[in-house]
Design a protein around this motif. Structure first.
Motif, PDB file in Angstrom:
ATOM      1  N   LEU A  21       0.821  -1.219   0.000  1.00 19.41           N
ATOM      2  CA  LEU A  21       0.000   0.000   0.000  1.00 19.41           C
ATOM      3  C   LEU A  21       0.854   1.269   0.000  1.00 19.41           C
ATOM      4  N   SER A  22       2.094   1.167   0.472  1.00 14.59           N
ATOM      5  CA  SER A  22       2.989   2.334   0.465  1.00 14.59           C
ATOM      6  C   SER A  22       3.420   2.702  -0.945  1.00 14.59           C
ATOM      7  N   ASP A  23       3.412   1.732  -1.855  1.00 10.85           N
ATOM      8  CA  ASP A  23       3.735   1.976  -3.261  1.00 10.85           C
ATOM      9  C   ASP A  23       2.421   2.350  -3.952  1.00 10.85           C
ATOM     10  N   LEU A  24       2.211   3.629  -4.159  1.00 11.39           N
ATOM     11  CA  LEU A  24       0.925   4.127  -4.648  1.00 11.39           C
ATOM     12  C   LEU A  24       0.503   3.522  -5.983  1.00 11.39           C
ATOM     13  N   LYS A  25       1.465   3.064  -6.788  1.00 12.53           N
ATOM     14  CA  LYS A  25       1.114   2.432  -8.071  1.00 12.53           C
ATOM     15  C   LYS A  25       0.223   1.209  -7.845  1.00 12.53           C
ATOM     16  N   ASN A  26       0.376   0.566  -6.700  1.00 12.61           N
ATOM     17  CA  ASN A  26      -0.393  -0.645  -6.418  1.00 12.61           C
ATOM     18  C   ASN A  26      -1.881  -0.386  -6.184  1.00 12.61           C
ATOM     19  N   PHE A  27      -2.260   0.858  -5.901  1.00 13.53           N
ATOM     20  CA  PHE A  27      -3.682   1.147  -5.707  1.00 13.53           C
ATOM     21  C   PHE A  27      -4.478   0.891  -6.983  1.00 13.53           C
ATOM     22  N   GLU A  28      -3.797   0.954  -8.140  1.00  7.14           N
ATOM     23  CA  GLU A  28      -4.490   0.666  -9.401  1.00  7.14           C
ATOM     24  C   GLU A  28      -5.041  -0.763  -9.385  1.00  7.14           C
ATOM     25  N   LYS A  29      -4.335  -1.699  -8.736  1.00  7.12           N
ATOM     26  CA  LYS A  29      -4.775  -3.095  -8.659  1.00  7.12           C
ATOM     27  C   LYS A  29      -5.998  -3.268  -7.770  1.00  7.12           C
ATOM     28  N   LEU A  30      -6.268  -2.277  -6.905  1.00  9.53           N
ATOM     29  CA  LEU A  30      -7.414  -2.352  -5.998  1.00  9.53           C
ATOM     30  C   LEU A  30      -8.650  -1.643  -6.548  1.00  9.53           C
ATOM     31  N   MET A  31      -8.464  -0.874  -7.604  1.00  7.98           N
ATOM     32  CA  MET A  31      -9.549  -0.045  -8.144  1.00  7.98           C
ATOM     33  C   MET A  31     -10.647  -0.887  -8.802  1.00  7.98           C
ATOM     34  N   PRO A  32     -11.853  -0.318  -8.864  1.00  6.45           N
ATOM     35  CA  PRO A  32     -12.967  -0.997  -9.555  1.00  6.45           C
ATOM     36  C   PRO A  32     -12.673  -1.158 -11.043  1.00  6.45           C
ATOM     37  N   LYS A 113     -23.507   6.636  -1.008  1.00  6.68           N
ATOM     38  CA  LYS A 113     -23.678   5.333  -1.657  1.00  6.68           C
ATOM     39  C   LYS A 113     -22.506   5.005  -2.587  1.00  6.68           C
ATOM     40  N   PRO A 114     -22.108   5.919  -3.508  1.00  6.89           N
ATOM     41  CA  PRO A 114     -20.970   5.579  -4.368  1.00  6.89           C
ATOM     42  C   PRO A 114     -19.669   5.381  -3.581  1.00  6.89           C
ATOM     43  N   LEU A 115     -19.461   6.153  -2.514  1.00  9.15           N
ATOM     44  CA  LEU A 115     -18.258   5.977  -1.711  1.00  9.15           C
ATOM     45  C   LEU A 115     -18.256   4.639  -0.974  1.00  9.15           C
ATOM     46  N   THR A 116     -19.419   4.251  -0.465  1.00 10.29           N
ATOM     47  CA  THR A 116     -19.528   2.960   0.221  1.00 10.29           C
ATOM     48  C   THR A 116     -19.221   1.827  -0.752  1.00 10.29           C
ATOM     49  N   THR A 117     -19.761   1.898  -1.954  1.00 10.95           N
ATOM     50  CA  THR A 117     -19.501   0.886  -2.982  1.00 10.95           C
ATOM     51  C   THR A 117     -18.019   0.865  -3.344  1.00 10.95           C
ATOM     52  N   PHE A 118     -17.408   2.042  -3.477  1.00  9.13           N
ATOM     53  CA  PHE A 118     -15.997   2.161  -3.793  1.00  9.13           C
ATOM     54  C   PHE A 118     -15.138   1.508  -2.700  1.00  9.13           C
ATOM     55  N   MET A 119     -15.460   1.793  -1.448  1.00 10.28           N
ATOM     56  CA  MET A 119     -14.725   1.215  -0.316  1.00 10.28           C
ATOM     57  C   MET A 119     -14.862  -0.312  -0.301  1.00 10.28           C
ATOM     58  N   GLU A 120     -16.069  -0.795  -0.595  1.00  9.55           N
ATOM     59  CA  GLU A 120     -16.293  -2.245  -0.632  1.00  9.55           C
ATOM     60  C   GLU A 120     -15.431  -2.897  -1.714  1.00  9.55           C
ATOM     61  N   THR A 121     -15.323  -2.253  -2.868  1.00  6.46           N
ATOM     62  CA  THR A 121     -14.522  -2.784  -3.966  1.00  6.46           C
ATOM     63  C   THR A 121     -13.038  -2.813  -3.606  1.00  6.46           C
ATOM     64  N   LEU A 122     -12.537  -1.706  -3.033  1.00 10.30           N
ATOM     65  CA  LEU A 122     -11.131  -1.672  -2.617  1.00 10.30           C
ATOM     66  C   LEU A 122     -10.856  -2.796  -1.618  1.00 10.30           C
ATOM     67  N   THR A 123     -11.765  -2.970  -0.670  1.00 14.62           N
ATOM     68  CA  THR A 123     -11.601  -3.993   0.366  1.00 14.62           C
ATOM     69  C   THR A 123     -11.624  -5.391  -0.230  1.00 14.62           C
ATOM     70  N   GLU A 124     -12.588  -5.657  -1.112  1.00 16.43           N
ATOM     71  CA  GLU A 124     -12.691  -6.980  -1.744  1.00 16.43           C
ATOM     72  C   GLU A 124     -11.434  -7.296  -2.547  1.00 16.43           C
ATOM     73  N   ASN A 125     -10.925  -6.305  -3.288  1.00 10.95           N
ATOM     74  CA  ASN A 125      -9.732  -6.528  -4.101  1.00 10.95           C
ATOM     75  C   ASN A 125      -8.483  -6.702  -3.235  1.00 10.95           C
ATOM     76  N   MET A 126      -8.439  -6.032  -2.088  1.00  8.14           N
ATOM     77  CA  MET A 126      -7.309  -6.207  -1.172  1.00  8.14           C
ATOM     78  C   MET A 126      -7.327  -7.610  -0.578  1.00  8.14           C
ATOM     79  N   GLU A 127      -8.511  -8.107  -0.306  1.00  6.45           N
ATOM     80  CA  GLU A 127      -8.663  -9.455   0.275  1.00  6.45           C
ATOM     81  C   GLU A 127      -8.142 -10.527  -0.668  1.00  6.45           C
ATOM     82  N   LYS A 128      -8.207 -10.257  -1.991  1.00  4.05           N
ATOM     83  CA  LYS A 128      -7.786 -11.239  -3.013  1.00  4.05           C
ATOM     84  C   LYS A 128      -6.268 -11.250  -3.231  1.00  4.05           C
ATOM     85  N   LEU A 129      -5.549 -10.316  -2.632  1.00  2.19           N
ATOM     86  CA  LEU A 129      -4.096 -10.221  -2.860  1.00  2.19           C
ATOM     87  C   LEU A 129      -3.372 -11.492  -2.432  1.00  2.19           C
TER      88      LEU A 129
END
Length: 129
Positions: A21-32, A113-129
């Motif tokens: 998470l410290s390498d900001l490029k990796n946030f692209e992998k968590l995005m919807p 609502k869109p922020l909650t959905t966004f947070m859920e997506t980031l969380t789900e994608n982080m769980e798959k790492l």
């Protein structure tokens, strides 16, 4: 307005997830999947999702291995995205994302609502790492 994501178990050591998470490029992998733009520049990144305005986040604080705080790059919207990481054992950790923002009531109603959905997506994608 505060939105707390689900606490999840990530099959990575606490330091490994913190470094990811410290390498900001990796946030692209968590995005919807609806991501249309993602650019990293130094300690900040800009992203755009279909149907939403582009958002720029800046790395505000890192507490080694336990916390990463990103904040809005624009002073127009004051918010933070905080990742809390807690070690479970040598190969797994618990992570939770929290969104904290100062919005007027009308804006909060529109973005919750869109922020909650966004947070859920980031969380789900982080769980798959």
């Amino acid at each position: 307005m505060n939105i707390s994501g689900n606490k999840i178990i990530v099959k990575k050591a606490q330091k490994e997830l913190f470094d990811f998470l410290s390498d900001l490029k990796n946030f692209e992998k968590l995005m919807p999947e609806s991501i249309q733009k993602f650019e990293v520049e130094g300690d900040s990144f800009l992203f755009g999702l279909k149907g939403m305005p582009e958002i720029s986040l800046v790395l505000k604080e890192k507490i080694p291995f336990s916390n990463i705080t990103l904040g809005a790059a624009s002073s127009k919207l004051d918010f933070q995205l905080v990742a809390d990481i807690t070690a479970i054992d040598a190969n797994s950790c618990e992570a939770q994302l929290n969104f904290n923002g100062e919005f007027n009531a009308m804006m909060a109603m529109m973005v919750k609502k869109p922020l909650t959905t966004f947070m859920e997506t980031l969380t789900e994608n982080m769980e798959k790492l």
